[in-house]
Design a protein around this motif. Structure first.
Motif, PDB file in Angstrom:
ATOM      1  N   SER A  54       0.894  -1.624  -0.101  1.00 63.77           N
ATOM      2  CA  SER A  54       0.138   0.134   0.137  1.00 63.77           C
ATOM      3  C   SER A  54       0.671   1.075   0.218  1.00 63.77           C
ATOM      4  CB  SER A  54      -0.803   0.227   0.947  1.00 63.77           C
ATOM      5  OG  SER A  54      -1.805  -1.067   1.041  1.00 63.77           O
ATOM      6  N   ARG A  65      -2.936   3.794  -2.492  1.00 65.06           N
ATOM      7  CA  ARG A  65      -3.523   3.862  -3.458  1.00 65.06           C
ATOM      8  C   ARG A  65      -3.298   1.320  -2.622  1.00 65.06           C
ATOM      9  NH1 ARG A  65      -1.839   5.486  -9.413  1.00 65.06           N
ATOM     10  NH2 ARG A  65      -2.340   7.659  -9.265  1.00 65.06           N
ATOM     11  N   ARG A  66      -3.447   0.522  -2.924  1.00 66.10           N
ATOM     12  CA  ARG A  66      -3.008  -0.541  -2.407  1.00 66.10           C
ATOM     13  C   ARG A  66      -3.012  -1.689  -3.836  1.00 66.10           C
ATOM     14  NH1 ARG A  66      -6.497  -4.570   1.984  1.00 66.10           N
ATOM     15  NH2 ARG A  66      -7.349  -4.199  -0.161  1.00 66.10           N
ATOM     16  N   GLU A  87       1.681   1.853 -10.306  1.00 67.44           N
ATOM     17  CA  GLU A  87       0.411   1.554 -10.232  1.00 67.44           C
ATOM     18  C   GLU A  87      -0.178   2.337  -8.182  1.00 67.44           C
ATOM     19  OE1 GLU A  87      -2.148  -2.874  -8.815  1.00 67.44           O
ATOM     20  OE2 GLU A  87      -0.757  -2.568 -10.318  1.00 67.44           O
ATOM     21  N   LEU A  88       0.979   1.958  -7.775  1.00 66.68           N
ATOM     22  CA  LEU A  88       0.835   3.109  -6.464  1.00 66.68           C
ATOM     23  C   LEU A  88       1.058   4.450  -6.743  1.00 66.68           C
ATOM     24  CD1 LEU A  88       2.738   0.142  -4.065  1.00 66.68           C
ATOM     25  CD2 LEU A  88      -0.172   0.757  -4.046  1.00 66.68           C
TER      26      LEU A  88
END
Length: 207
Positions: free
Chosen positions: A97, A104-105, A144-145
């Motif tokens: 995370s 975000r995770r 993505e994170l």
């Protein structure tokens, strides 16, 4: 009576059926072009996938793995007995995370616990570290994170158990382990930033 030789008959036949013959020639040429293109594309894709797999495996040729931890000295013993290089690593899956807003995770992330022996095994220099609790993220996971170097991340993994948690007799009360890290310098795919022991064509999400 007019006489024709074989050449004249062939020429007259080709001229008379010129439209049919042209269609046959164009059809054959199209088929050859499609087959040749398919072979070229297939070879190109095969070469690209092979290069991607080699880049992600690095110097790895053989992997000895198990569902539970085993002795770290086993790598040294294997190297001594076979006169081959070997290094121990911890390979797990977990949840990572970010601490941004919104946080975000990412689940199902590949987690590798390595030390300098891992980088020496692959003939690489260890990435520079500026602190104790640093972790290197693959480019896909960092994107993505939404994190950058120096940002905090939280890593969650299940407590090792001989009985899987999802089984009937698994310990559902084990909360797992939570560790906080700071994102270290970026590691490119050429420097094992996308190291993976699992065959996959998609981007590697690893820490």
């Amino acid at each position: 009576m007019t006489s024709f030789n074989t050449f004249d008959l062939i020429r007259r036949n080709l001229f008379y059926y010129r439209r049919t013959n042209l269609a046959v020639v164009l059809g054959a040429a199209t088929a050859v072009a499609v087959l040749a293109g398919s072979l070229i594309v297939g070879d190109s894709v095969r070469g690209s996938l092979r290069g991607l797999a080699i880049e992600r495996l690095g110097a790895t040729g053989l992997v000895l793995s198990g569902p539970a931890f085993f002795r770290e000295d086993l790598a040294r013993e294997i190297a001594s007995a076979s006169e081959a290089r070997a290094c121990p690593i911890i390979a797990m899956e977990g949840i990572v995370s970010g601490q941004g807003s919104p946080a975000r995770r990412a689940s199902g992330v590949l987690i590798y616990g390595v030390d300098e022996r891992f980088w020496r095994f692959h003939g690489k220099q260890p990435p520079p570290m500026t602190g104790d609790r640093e972790a290197f993220l693959s480019p896909a996971l960092a994107q993505e994170l939404g994190v950058r170097e120096g940002d905090p991340v939280v890593l969650r993994v299940e407590e090792p158990s001989e009985i899987p948690k999802e089984s009937l007799h698994g310990r559902k009360d084990l909360p797992g382990k939570t560790v906080r890290f700071r994102v270290g310098p970026g590691v490119t795919p050429a420097d094992l930033g996308e190291f993976s022991l699992q065959p996959q064509q998609s981007a590697v999400r690893a820490i």
